[in-house]
Design an enzyme around this catalytic site. Structure first.
Site, PDB file in Angstrom:
ATOM      1  N   TRP A 156     -70.624 -43.810 -46.189  1.00  0.00           N
ATOM      2  CA  TRP A 156     -70.994 -45.063 -46.829  1.00  0.00           C
ATOM      3  C   TRP A 156     -71.542 -46.065 -45.816  1.00  0.00           C
ATOM      4  O   TRP A 156     -72.539 -46.738 -46.058  1.00  0.00           O
ATOM      5  CB  TRP A 156     -69.808 -45.642 -47.594  1.00  0.00           C
ATOM      6  CG  TRP A 156     -70.108 -46.798 -48.504  1.00  0.00           C
ATOM      7  CD1 TRP A 156     -69.338 -47.907 -48.675  1.00  0.00           C
ATOM      8  CD2 TRP A 156     -71.216 -46.956 -49.405  1.00  0.00           C
ATOM      9  NE1 TRP A 156     -69.899 -48.756 -49.612  1.00  0.00           N
ATOM     10  CE2 TRP A 156     -71.058 -48.188 -50.080  1.00  0.00           C
ATOM     11  CE3 TRP A 156     -72.339 -46.180 -49.694  1.00  0.00           C
ATOM     12  CZ2 TRP A 156     -71.971 -48.672 -51.015  1.00  0.00           C
ATOM     13  CZ3 TRP A 156     -73.248 -46.651 -50.635  1.00  0.00           C
ATOM     14  CH2 TRP A 156     -73.066 -47.885 -51.287  1.00  0.00           C
ATOM     15  N   THR A 179     -71.304 -46.192 -56.534  1.00  0.00           N
ATOM     16  CA  THR A 179     -72.309 -45.992 -55.488  1.00  0.00           C
ATOM     17  C   THR A 179     -71.967 -44.809 -54.596  1.00  0.00           C
ATOM     18  O   THR A 179     -71.279 -44.973 -53.591  1.00  0.00           O
ATOM     19  CB  THR A 179     -72.410 -47.252 -54.620  1.00  0.00           C
ATOM     20  OG1 THR A 179     -71.069 -47.650 -54.248  1.00  0.00           O
ATOM     21  CG2 THR A 179     -73.062 -48.399 -55.365  1.00  0.00           C
ATOM     22  N   LYS A 184     -59.513 -47.343 -59.744  1.00  0.00           N
ATOM     23  CA  LYS A 184     -60.278 -46.245 -60.346  1.00  0.00           C
ATOM     24  C   LYS A 184     -60.109 -44.957 -59.545  1.00  0.00           C
ATOM     25  O   LYS A 184     -60.258 -43.855 -60.087  1.00  0.00           O
ATOM     26  CB  LYS A 184     -61.742 -46.634 -60.500  1.00  0.00           C
ATOM     27  CG  LYS A 184     -62.464 -47.013 -59.214  1.00  0.00           C
ATOM     28  CD  LYS A 184     -63.052 -45.825 -58.472  1.00  0.00           C
ATOM     29  CE  LYS A 184     -63.646 -46.261 -57.155  1.00  0.00           C
ATOM     30  NZ  LYS A 184     -64.136 -45.109 -56.353  1.00  0.00           N
ATOM     31  N   ASP A 221     -67.811 -47.816 -62.007  1.00  0.00           N
ATOM     32  CA  ASP A 221     -67.236 -47.051 -60.897  1.00  0.00           C
ATOM     33  C   ASP A 221     -66.263 -45.986 -61.409  1.00  0.00           C
ATOM     34  O   ASP A 221     -66.183 -44.878 -60.870  1.00  0.00           O
ATOM     35  CB  ASP A 221     -66.522 -48.005 -59.939  1.00  0.00           C
ATOM     36  CG  ASP A 221     -66.550 -47.513 -58.500  1.00  0.00           C
ATOM     37  OD1 ASP A 221     -67.065 -46.408 -58.255  1.00  0.00           O
ATOM     38  OD2 ASP A 221     -66.059 -48.239 -57.611  1.00  0.00           O
ATOM     39  N   SER A 258     -67.578 -37.309 -55.778  1.00  0.00           N
ATOM     40  CA  SER A 258     -66.328 -38.073 -55.682  1.00  0.00           C
ATOM     41  C   SER A 258     -65.263 -37.276 -54.950  1.00  0.00           C
ATOM     42  O   SER A 258     -64.784 -36.248 -55.437  1.00  0.00           O
ATOM     43  CB  SER A 258     -65.830 -38.439 -57.085  1.00  0.00           C
ATOM     44  OG  SER A 258     -64.490 -38.879 -57.034  1.00  0.00           O
ATOM     45  N   ASN A 298     -62.232 -38.211 -54.493  1.00  0.00           N
ATOM     46  CA  ASN A 298     -60.971 -38.311 -55.239  1.00  0.00           C
ATOM     47  C   ASN A 298     -60.910 -37.262 -56.344  1.00  0.00           C
ATOM     48  O   ASN A 298     -59.876 -36.620 -56.557  1.00  0.00           O
ATOM     49  CB  ASN A 298     -60.825 -39.712 -55.820  1.00  0.00           C
ATOM     50  CG  ASN A 298     -60.575 -40.750 -54.750  1.00  0.00           C
ATOM     51  OD1 ASN A 298     -59.476 -40.908 -54.255  1.00  0.00           O
ATOM     52  ND2 ASN A 298     -61.628 -41.471 -54.360  1.00  0.00           N
ATOM     53  N   GLU A 318     -58.817 -42.141 -50.856  1.00  0.00           N
ATOM     54  CA  GLU A 318     -58.127 -43.424 -51.026  1.00  0.00           C
ATOM     55  C   GLU A 318     -57.162 -43.409 -52.208  1.00  0.00           C
ATOM     56  O   GLU A 318     -56.156 -44.117 -52.212  1.00  0.00           O
ATOM     57  CB  GLU A 318     -59.148 -44.556 -51.210  1.00  0.00           C
ATOM     58  CG  GLU A 318     -59.949 -44.904 -49.962  1.00  0.00           C
ATOM     59  CD  GLU A 318     -59.193 -45.808 -49.002  1.00  0.00           C
ATOM     60  OE1 GLU A 318     -57.960 -45.898 -49.118  1.00  0.00           O
ATOM     61  OE2 GLU A 318     -59.844 -46.406 -48.130  1.00  0.00           O
TER      62      GLU A 318
END
Length: 343
Positions: free
Chosen positions: A13, A136, A189, A242, A252, A254, A279
């Protein structure tokens, strides 16, 4: 006239944002601890670790010395995981002015203090904090695919300054004064995305994912409302936007982590498989501990089940079954008016 901007963190990122700013004709420095990453950016215009296939803008300069990267900087973008923020802030305090705009891009909550990234930045002495958050994926930003994001700050001037710097024909930036709602939405999220991945790993279907996303948004709204932020913020990019992208995309981390858990891997095995910071794991633990340290009536069943699967070895099938068999509810408890029912 271009601005001098320093991006701290050369992960996926941080690299994507630094490259975007350089493409916008800003003077950009990027700080990385890994000298090999620094050398690959400066010598080959590539981040060999995250984006070896992309050539970076020639104006981008990398540093392994934080002080050197911050020389004459006008604005700082922090793109490191939440757990690394405290150490970075300790160094920053002696290197930049307290008036410098600091942009936070991490989506997490500190496990020990239960503070958001913007709170930690402010407590370090920086008042001009902007949170940049939304649906994003770095990979798509590098590909210049149309993307929209939110610049949130208490200061309209600061939010609009960041909006102006990042805005491009491929990257649209909206402003929002609800910094807490934007930040909590971005953190929460990730927990729902882990749950979504677990359901995918169990080979559940589209019905399951749609229900999880919808009820996850409801859970997020209750939490945000409890903390005095606007649940309407969650209708926007940093909430629903998101949430959808993180629960459905293989970009993703996650969701990918959750898929491995659903397939039967342990917490450690799933982390090793993803090989990036997840995260949602730390956020689930932070929220679970916070809930159990308070005497409050705040239902967060998805978060609690995710925690128990990850940290108490609960069987994922049992977790889903218990979610399905919870006591009967109205869909929207807060808006139910008994006078609306036909008797």
């Amino acid at each position: 006239m271009s601005s001098k901007i320093t991006v701290i963190g050369a992960g996926s990122w941080g690299t994507a944002l630094a490259n975007l700013l350089a493409e916008n004709d800003e003077e950009v420095s990027i700080y990385a601890r890994d000298q090999k990453v620094v050398d690959s950016i400066n010598q080959e215009q590539r981040n060999f670790k995250y984006f070896p296939e992309y050539k970076l803008n020639s104006k981008l300069r990398a540093f392994s010395n934080l002080k050197a990267s911050l020389e004459s900087t006008d604005l700082v973008v922090i793109s490191v995981p939440t757990q690394a923020l405290t150490d970075i802030l300790a160094e920053l305090k002696n290197l930049i002015s307290p008036e410098t705009i600091v942009v936070s891009t991490a989506k997490g909550i500190d496990e020990i203090t239960f503070k958001t990234n913007s709170q930690m930045i402010k407590e370090a002495g920086f008042e001009n904090v902007v949170v940049l958050s939304g649906p994003t994926h770095a990979e798509e930003v590098m590909e210049k695919l149309p993307t929209a994001i939110v610049s949130a700050a208490h200061s309209k001037e600061a939010a609009e300054r960041v909006q102006d710097l990042f805005m491009s024909k491929d990257f649209r930036v909206y402003t929002n004064p609800d910094i807490k709602g934007v930040e909590l939405g971005g953190a929460l999220k990730n927990v729902i995305a882990v749950a979504s991945g677990i359901c995918d790993g169990l080979d559940f279907g589209d019905n399951t994912r749609a229900a999880l996303i919808t009820r996850g948004l409801n859970e997020m709204s209750r939490f945000v409302d409890y903390h005095g932020a606007s649940d309407l913020t969650l209708v926007g990019l940093s909430g629903m936007g998101d949430l959808v992208v993180t629960c459905t995309s293989m970009h993703s981390r996650n969701r990918r982590f959750g898929i491995e858990i659903g397939k039967g891997k342990t917490l450690l095995e799933a982390k090793e498989k993803v090989n990036q910071v997840v995260e949602g794991v730390k956020t689930a633990r932070a929220i679970y501990r916070w809930l159990n340290s308070k005497e409050i009536d705040l239902e967060m069943p998805i978060t609690e089940e995710v925690y128990q699967v990850l940290f108490e070895s609960k069987d994922p099938y049992q977790a889903v079954e218990e979610l399905m068999l919870r006591s009967k509810k109205h869909e929207m408890e807060s808006v139910v008016d008994n006078s609306l029912w036909k008797i």
